[in-house]
Scaffold this motif. Sequence first.
Motif, PDB file in Angstrom:
ATOM      1  N   ASP A 200      47.101  46.845  44.436  1.00 56.30           N
ATOM      2  CA  ASP A 200      46.489  46.278  43.238  1.00 56.30           C
ATOM      3  C   ASP A 200      46.650  44.763  43.209  1.00 56.30           C
ATOM      4  O   ASP A 200      45.715  44.026  42.892  1.00 56.30           O
ATOM      5  CB  ASP A 200      47.087  46.909  41.986  1.00 56.30           C
ATOM      6  N   LEU A 201      47.843  44.285  43.555  1.00 59.40           N
ATOM      7  CA  LEU A 201      48.080  42.844  43.553  1.00 59.40           C
ATOM      8  C   LEU A 201      47.319  42.159  44.685  1.00 59.40           C
ATOM      9  O   LEU A 201      46.734  41.084  44.494  1.00 59.40           O
ATOM     10  CB  LEU A 201      49.575  42.557  43.682  1.00 59.40           C
ATOM     11  N   ALA A 202      47.342  42.757  45.872  1.00 62.79           N
ATOM     12  CA  ALA A 202      46.615  42.163  46.997  1.00 62.79           C
ATOM     13  C   ALA A 202      45.123  42.089  46.685  1.00 62.79           C
ATOM     14  O   ALA A 202      44.462  41.076  46.956  1.00 62.79           O
ATOM     15  CB  ALA A 202      46.862  42.971  48.265  1.00 62.79           C
ATOM     16  N   GLY A 203      44.596  43.158  46.099  1.00 61.90           N
ATOM     17  CA  GLY A 203      43.179  43.166  45.747  1.00 61.90           C
ATOM     18  C   GLY A 203      42.832  42.126  44.701  1.00 61.90           C
ATOM     19  O   GLY A 203      41.781  41.484  44.770  1.00 61.90           O
ATOM     20  N   GLU A 204      43.712  41.951  43.713  1.00 61.83           N
ATOM     21  CA  GLU A 204      43.464  40.940  42.684  1.00 61.83           C
ATOM     22  C   GLU A 204      43.509  39.543  43.273  1.00 61.83           C
ATOM     23  O   GLU A 204      42.704  38.671  42.918  1.00 61.83           O
ATOM     24  CB  GLU A 204      44.487  41.082  41.556  1.00 61.83           C
ATOM     25  N   ALA A 205      44.442  39.290  44.196  1.00 61.18           N
ATOM     26  CA  ALA A 205      44.516  37.980  44.849  1.00 61.18           C
ATOM     27  C   ALA A 205      43.239  37.697  45.630  1.00 61.18           C
ATOM     28  O   ALA A 205      42.700  36.579  45.585  1.00 61.18           O
ATOM     29  CB  ALA A 205      45.735  37.920  45.771  1.00 61.18           C
TER      30      ALA A 205
END
Length: 403
Positions: A200-205
């Motif tokens: 989720d964090l990697a995708g948001e970045a």
Amino acid sequence: MAVALEDLLRSLAPQVLGALVRRYGHFDTAEDAVQEALLAAARQWPDDPPADPRAWLIAVAARRLTDLLRADQARRRREETVFRLAYEVPPEIAQTDDSLVLLFMCCHPALAPDAQVALTLRAVGGLSTAEVARAFLVPEATMTRRITRAKQRIKASGLPFALPPPPDRQERLAVVLHVLYLIFNEGYAATRGELLHRPDLAGEAIRLTRLAHRLLPDDLETAGLLALMLLTDARREARTAPDGSLVPMAEQDRTRWNAAQIAEGVELITATLPRGVPGMYQLQAAIAALHDEAVSASSTDWPQIVALYELLMTRAPGPMVALNHAVAVAMARGPLEGLALLDDLTVLEPDHRLHAVRAHLLEMSGRPAAARDSYLKAATLAGTLPQRRYLNARAAQIPDSRA
């Protein structure tokens, strides 16, 4: 279902916060209202999911923000304005993604660099205060105070909620890119917990970096950072076995790498590198491209990677760059040369990665007992459960000659 809902709420949170700040201001109170809306969603959506989750969150958070402002007796002078705030959110607010505006706002030059990074990780990246505190190696209470002061500073500055003009935009861009880089790293290689990565964090970045690249298509480092993220994230699925255990790059099934992301990242960095002096993100993307384009671990162009790391050390020197350079040297010239370079990296003694690299190179050089000790040392320092299990397993594969 619970995990999917949590991922959805995390991805929507910065968008909802941006919409509220654009419409109503009051950054600090708006964040509280968004958190309460997220809690309400977690309770209600499993039984009664809305047709438009983003609009639902914005509407609920807007109503809560109005209530919070009205109830605050210390802000009586605003009550006349607050009273006029309609409960119905204008359609144009609900349809606008203000995440990038919020990102630049958090990177305002009125804030110290560490406050810029911390506030953005919290407000835009979706990291908890505890996770941000770990990234800065400070207690959670200290980070809570730091983030609170940063929000108060933004509030006092009277900064309009809008993208900064081009000259100011360039000044803030280095911090913006650094923040996105940190968010991605926490998503791709989590620092704590039971999971190796947090998609989720990697995708948001990646999403936010795409927005920045669209806004600044001629900025080479923005393009380089996007390429780096795509090329790195392309390997994510192959980094874990079906049981969740860690799989090192040399042993990964490369058919599981995301070919579309690799092609996009390679095309992006190939077009960017000739256009100027490459910065740190472009150089790291070039290194990632060499890894991704190799059909096997043994066919990796290690001499070229060594050369790129040596250039990177002139652009952005640091202990982690030096550690990665040592690994590349070991693969290109032999483990003894790599081990010799580790002697100068005592600053990384508290970091499990130094000991894991040392263990691997010791094992390659035929020193099993020393390698076993280093694997065990790395395991005690590793932050995630898959890392600890992998390092302990590597140590267990080496017989203890002293037993």
